[in-house]
Scaffold this motif. Structure first.
Motif, PDB file in Angstrom:
ATOM      1  N   GLU A  32      52.019   1.183  94.079  1.00 41.99           N
ATOM      2  CA  GLU A  32      52.077  -0.278  94.155  1.00 41.99           C
ATOM      3  C   GLU A  32      52.373  -0.742  95.574  1.00 41.99           C
ATOM      4  O   GLU A  32      51.750  -1.679  96.080  1.00 41.99           O
ATOM      5  N   ARG A  33      53.317  -0.059  96.254  1.00 47.72           N
ATOM      6  CA  ARG A  33      53.688  -0.467  97.607  1.00 47.72           C
ATOM      7  C   ARG A  33      52.584  -0.141  98.614  1.00 47.72           C
ATOM      8  O   ARG A  33      52.338  -0.911  99.542  1.00 47.72           O
ATOM      9  N   VAL A  34      51.926   0.984  98.450  1.00 48.05           N
ATOM     10  CA  VAL A  34      50.849   1.351  99.366  1.00 48.05           C
ATOM     11  C   VAL A  34      49.687   0.361  99.246  1.00 48.05           C
ATOM     12  O   VAL A  34      49.120  -0.085 100.248  1.00 48.05           O
ATOM     13  N   ASP A  35      49.324   0.002  98.007  1.00 46.31           N
ATOM     14  CA  ASP A  35      48.252  -0.982  97.813  1.00 46.31           C
ATOM     15  C   ASP A  35      48.616  -2.315  98.456  1.00 46.31           C
ATOM     16  O   ASP A  35      47.788  -2.952  99.116  1.00 46.31           O
ATOM     17  N   LYS A  36      49.871  -2.737  98.272  1.00 50.95           N
ATOM     18  CA  LYS A  36      50.310  -4.005  98.839  1.00 50.95           C
ATOM     19  C   LYS A  36      50.305  -3.954 100.365  1.00 50.95           C
ATOM     20  O   LYS A  36      49.906  -4.898 101.037  1.00 50.95           O
ATOM     21  N   SER A  37      50.741  -2.825 100.929  1.00 56.20           N
ATOM     22  CA  SER A  37      50.780  -2.716 102.388  1.00 56.20           C
ATOM     23  C   SER A  37      49.380  -2.770 102.983  1.00 56.20           C
ATOM     24  O   SER A  37      49.178  -3.346 104.049  1.00 56.20           O
ATOM     25  N   MET A  38      48.396  -2.193 102.297  1.00 62.43           N
ATOM     26  CA  MET A  38      47.025  -2.236 102.814  1.00 62.43           C
ATOM     27  C   MET A  38      46.441  -3.639 102.714  1.00 62.43           C
ATOM     28  O   MET A  38      45.717  -4.084 103.598  1.00 62.43           O
ATOM     29  N   ARG A  39      46.786  -4.370 101.640  1.00 61.64           N
ATOM     30  CA  ARG A  39      46.276  -5.746 101.515  1.00 61.64           C
ATOM     31  C   ARG A  39      46.847  -6.635 102.611  1.00 61.64           C
ATOM     32  O   ARG A  39      46.157  -7.519 103.117  1.00 61.64           O
ATOM     33  N   ASP A  40      48.129  -6.416 102.978  1.00 60.24           N
ATOM     34  CA  ASP A  40      48.784  -7.284 103.948  1.00 60.24           C
ATOM     35  C   ASP A  40      48.682  -6.780 105.383  1.00 60.24           C
ATOM     36  O   ASP A  40      49.157  -7.439 106.301  1.00 60.24           O
ATOM     37  N   LYS A  41      48.101  -5.611 105.595  1.00 60.10           N
ATOM     38  CA  LYS A  41      48.120  -4.981 106.904  1.00 60.10           C
ATOM     39  C   LYS A  41      47.160  -5.661 107.865  1.00 60.10           C
ATOM     40  O   LYS A  41      46.068  -6.054 107.505  1.00 60.10           O
ATOM     41  N   SER A  42      47.593  -5.782 109.122  1.00 58.54           N
ATOM     42  CA  SER A  42      46.707  -6.311 110.150  1.00 58.54           C
ATOM     43  C   SER A  42      45.739  -5.227 110.590  1.00 58.54           C
ATOM     44  O   SER A  42      45.880  -4.056 110.250  1.00 58.54           O
ATOM     45  N   ILE A  43      44.748  -5.603 111.390  1.00 61.94           N
ATOM     46  CA  ILE A  43      43.746  -4.644 111.831  1.00 61.94           C
ATOM     47  C   ILE A  43      44.385  -3.537 112.652  1.00 61.94           C
ATOM     48  O   ILE A  43      44.125  -2.354 112.447  1.00 61.94           O
ATOM     49  N   GLY A  44      45.249  -3.903 113.605  1.00 65.00           N
ATOM     50  CA  GLY A  44      45.891  -2.886 114.428  1.00 65.00           C
ATOM     51  C   GLY A  44      46.734  -1.932 113.617  1.00 65.00           C
ATOM     52  O   GLY A  44      46.757  -0.730 113.846  1.00 65.00           O
ATOM     53  N   GLN A  45      47.463  -2.454 112.632  1.00 62.56           N
ATOM     54  CA  GLN A  45      48.273  -1.595 111.775  1.00 62.56           C
ATOM     55  C   GLN A  45      47.392  -0.694 110.929  1.00 62.56           C
ATOM     56  O   GLN A  45      47.723   0.469 110.691  1.00 62.56           O
ATOM     57  N   GLN A 266      32.867 -16.706 112.738  1.00 57.88           N
ATOM     58  CA  GLN A 266      33.995 -16.894 113.634  1.00 57.88           C
ATOM     59  C   GLN A 266      34.963 -15.707 113.538  1.00 57.88           C
ATOM     60  O   GLN A 266      34.686 -14.705 112.882  1.00 57.88           O
ATOM     61  N   GLU A 267      36.120 -15.836 114.191  1.00 56.57           N
ATOM     62  CA  GLU A 267      37.084 -14.734 114.230  1.00 56.57           C
ATOM     63  C   GLU A 267      37.590 -14.367 112.831  1.00 56.57           C
ATOM     64  O   GLU A 267      37.837 -13.199 112.536  1.00 56.57           O
ATOM     65  N   ARG A 268      37.761 -15.353 111.958  1.00 53.65           N
ATOM     66  CA  ARG A 268      38.236 -15.051 110.601  1.00 53.65           C
ATOM     67  C   ARG A 268      37.244 -14.165 109.872  1.00 53.65           C
ATOM     68  O   ARG A 268      37.636 -13.166 109.232  1.00 53.65           O
ATOM     69  N   GLU A 269      35.967 -14.493 109.960  1.00 48.91           N
ATOM     70  CA  GLU A 269      34.951 -13.705 109.278  1.00 48.91           C
ATOM     71  C   GLU A 269      34.854 -12.295 109.862  1.00 48.91           C
ATOM     72  O   GLU A 269      34.741 -11.309 109.122  1.00 48.91           O
ATOM     73  N   LYS A 270      34.944 -12.178 111.187  1.00 48.37           N
ATOM     74  CA  LYS A 270      34.885 -10.854 111.809  1.00 48.37           C
ATOM     75  C   LYS A 270      36.101 -10.017 111.453  1.00 48.37           C
ATOM     76  O   LYS A 270      36.004  -8.794 111.278  1.00 48.37           O
ATOM     77  N   ASP A 271      37.246 -10.676 111.349  1.00 46.06           N
ATOM     78  CA  ASP A 271      38.470  -9.965 110.969  1.00 46.06           C
ATOM     79  C   ASP A 271      38.337  -9.362 109.570  1.00 46.06           C
ATOM     80  O   ASP A 271      38.688  -8.199 109.340  1.00 46.06           O
ATOM     81  N   LEU A 272      37.818 -10.138 108.622  1.00 47.04           N
ATOM     82  CA  LEU A 272      37.639  -9.632 107.260  1.00 47.04           C
ATOM     83  C   LEU A 272      36.614  -8.499 107.230  1.00 47.04           C
ATOM     84  O   LEU A 272      36.795  -7.502 106.512  1.00 47.04           O
ATOM     85  N   ALA A 273      35.542  -8.638 108.014  1.00 47.55           N
ATOM     86  CA  ALA A 273      34.535  -7.575 108.050  1.00 47.55           C
ATOM     87  C   ALA A 273      35.119  -6.289 108.607  1.00 47.55           C
ATOM     88  O   ALA A 273      34.874  -5.196 108.086  1.00 47.55           O
ATOM     89  N   LYS A 274      35.938  -6.396 109.647  1.00 43.02           N
ATOM     90  CA  LYS A 274      36.510  -5.192 110.249  1.00 43.02           C
ATOM     91  C   LYS A 274      37.445  -4.484 109.274  1.00 43.02           C
ATOM     92  O   LYS A 274      37.498  -3.254 109.237  1.00 43.02           O
ATOM     93  N   ARG A 275      38.184  -5.239 108.485  1.00 44.92           N
ATOM     94  CA  ARG A 275      39.075  -4.612 107.498  1.00 44.92           C
ATOM     95  C   ARG A 275      38.267  -3.767 106.501  1.00 44.92           C
ATOM     96  O   ARG A 275      38.673  -2.671 106.130  1.00 44.92           O
ATOM     97  N   SER A 422      43.466 -10.415 101.295  1.00 48.74           N
ATOM     98  CA  SER A 422      43.916  -9.763 100.063  1.00 48.74           C
ATOM     99  C   SER A 422      42.766  -9.388  99.143  1.00 48.74           C
ATOM    100  O   SER A 422      42.949  -8.617  98.198  1.00 48.74           O
ATOM    101  N   HIS A 423      41.558  -9.921  99.401  1.00 44.07           N
ATOM    102  CA  HIS A 423      40.399  -9.581  98.568  1.00 44.07           C
ATOM    103  C   HIS A 423      39.763  -8.244  98.963  1.00 44.07           C
ATOM    104  O   HIS A 423      39.033  -7.657  98.164  1.00 44.07           O
ATOM    105  N   ILE A 424      40.011  -7.780 100.200  1.00 44.75           N
ATOM    106  CA  ILE A 424      39.274  -6.631 100.731  1.00 44.75           C
ATOM    107  C   ILE A 424      39.547  -5.361  99.939  1.00 44.75           C
ATOM    108  O   ILE A 424      38.627  -4.685  99.462  1.00 44.75           O
ATOM    109  N   TYR A 425      40.809  -5.017  99.803  1.00 47.90           N
ATOM    110  CA  TYR A 425      41.126  -3.743  99.163  1.00 47.90           C
ATOM    111  C   TYR A 425      40.701  -3.697  97.695  1.00 47.90           C
ATOM    112  O   TYR A 425      40.131  -2.690  97.240  1.00 47.90           O
TER     113      TYR A 425
END
Length: 438
Positions: A32-45, A266-275, A422-425
């Motif tokens: 549960e914690r690993v799934d949550k950490s991946m949903r909330d994680k930034s690109i660098g993390q 824009q940056e938001r869309e690219k950020d989601l794609a990179k995740r 939060s939709h990516i994972y």
């Protein structure tokens, strides 16, 4: 009877077996914690996960990671160095309920228990993160593999080369043999020599001393003879590490990342794609020995670029999606023949496309790319307030509608919409969950 030997080294100060039992016991909370950490994680993390471990915190509820300690018996009272406020015998008041981090208010999830933190290794983190997922379509289309020869340990043998000598096992055998045959020690020999020397220094020895001297010399001679017969190292003691050749199958995969970089992305869309691309690359790297990644960005024309340019360079122009698909086919023809590589495609777009080009995209996918691919995933990034598109998979622009036709025809093509990190994972797990075959 088979004996399985775990040769993995213990973590510092811990037992590897105890750690594995702990992870199995706390798996539900850890997952549960690993799934949550991946949903909330930034690109660098998220990129850091590929290079090291990850610290997670779960409710303690009686859980404790096993650890080895040196025992200290008895009652001990002491004051730590550097203390200026207390001396032995002072009574310390109990902290207030809102002071410090301890107590039942320390729980992250409000269940009234302090959190228990520990570090997962990279392999443990990724194993839990991708638990239950599998590479698609491996039965219908087998992975392409190459074979190399590697040497594998195969136990011990009594013959071998000096550089393969196993010193620990050899010395253990030598010690056991010397104990069994009662080989005299060097200390016993030195003690006899000292006694003989002391008697020989006596100038006028009586008959009893002469008799004792002869007995000691006879005993020394027997001792020395037995030490020569029972050597310190015998050829029977020698043990060598044995290695046998083994065929290693090295499978290769290439991941094509396609992304629209026109003005609407824009940056938001690219950020989601990179995740999404990050998760896909991590997952495939666990399933294949060698993985390469190709970045293709497009506006009204497509080009292969490096990762930095792919995500951060700005571009202007219209949107013609088919150019990226045709560029992917061109690169496959030049560098990645399908009979030598397992090919995966991942495409991210905001759904916009020029004119009737969406029909061209459907044709390129169904007729050229998908027959060569193991899997192809399309992620459409919509506005955060586009709830109707998220709820209704039948609604959408021309590109989405044509891709829906592709999905109806080809089972190794998948498509989903995302609007926030939060939709990516969850949609990634939906892509790679094992499919029930009828």
């Amino acid at each position: 009877m088979h004996h399985f030997i775990d040769r993995r080294a213990n973590p510092k100060g811990k037992s590897l077996g105890n750690r594995q039992r702990f992870l199995r016991r706390a798996r539900e909370n850890i997952k549960e914690r690993v799934d949550k950490s991946m949903r909330d994680k930034s690109i660098g993390q998220g990129e850091g996960v590929a290079k090291g471990g990850e610290e997670v915190t779960i409710p303690s509820r009686g859980l404790k990671e096993p650890k080895l300690y040196h025992g200290q018996g008895g009652n001990r009272r002491y004051v730590l160095p550097g203390n200026k406020d207390y001396v032995v015998g002072d009574t310390i008041d109990r902290p207030q309920s809102d002071a410090g981090e301890g107590g039942r208010k320390g729980s992250e999830d409000g269940e009234g228990d302090d959190g228990f933190s520990f570090t997962l290794t990279q392999d443990e983190y990724l194993q839990i993160l991708f638990d239950g997922l599998e590479l698609p379509d491996l039965v219908e289309k087998s992975t392409v593999e190459t074979e190399t020869i590697s040497m594998r340990r195969a136990g011990l043998t009594t013959a071998g080369t000096p550089n393969n000598l196993n010193l620990v096992r050899t010395m253990r055998n030598s010690l056991g043999r010397r104990i069994a045959l009662q080989r005299p020690s060097a200390a016993a020999q030195r003690a006899l020599l000292v006694q003989i020397q002391e008697l020989e220094e006596v100038t006028s020895r009586n008959p009893s001393q002469e008799e004792m001297l002869e007995e000691l010399k006879t005993k020394l001679e027997a001792l020395q003879r037995k030490r020569r017969v029972v050597g310190y190292i015998d050829p029977l003691d020698l043990r060598y590490d044995s290695f046998v050749p083994e065929k290693i199958r090295n499978s290769r995969a290439v991941v094509f990342c396609l992304m629209d970089v026109s003005g609407s992305m824009q940056e938001r869309e690219k950020d989601l794609a990179k995740r999404f691309f990050l998760l896909l690359h991590l997952f495939l790297s666990r399933g294949y020995e060698h993985t390469e990644i190709v970045f293709i960005r497009h506006t009204h024309y497509a080009q292969e670029v490096d990762e930095e340019t792919f995500f951060y360079a700005r571009e202007t122009g219209g949107t013609i999606v088919s150019t990226a698909l045709e560029k992917m086919q061109e690169i496959i023809d030049m560098r990645y023949p399908p009979d030598e590589w397992n090919i995966y495609g991942a495409q991210a777009s905001d759904g916009e496309n020029f004119g009737n080009d969406s029909v061209r995209c459907r044709q390129v996918l169904t007729e050229k790319l998908l027959p060569m691919c193991q899997y192809f995933a399309y992620v459409e990034i919509v506005a955060e307030d586009a709830q109707r598109l998220l709820r209704d998979p039948t609604a959408g622009e021309d590109l989405w509608q044509n891709y829906r036709q592709v999905k109806a025809q080809v089972k190794h093509f998948e498509m989903q919409r995302v609007a926030e990190p939060s939709h990516i994972y969850p949609i990634f797990r939906e892509f790679f969950l094992p499919k029930v075959k009828g």
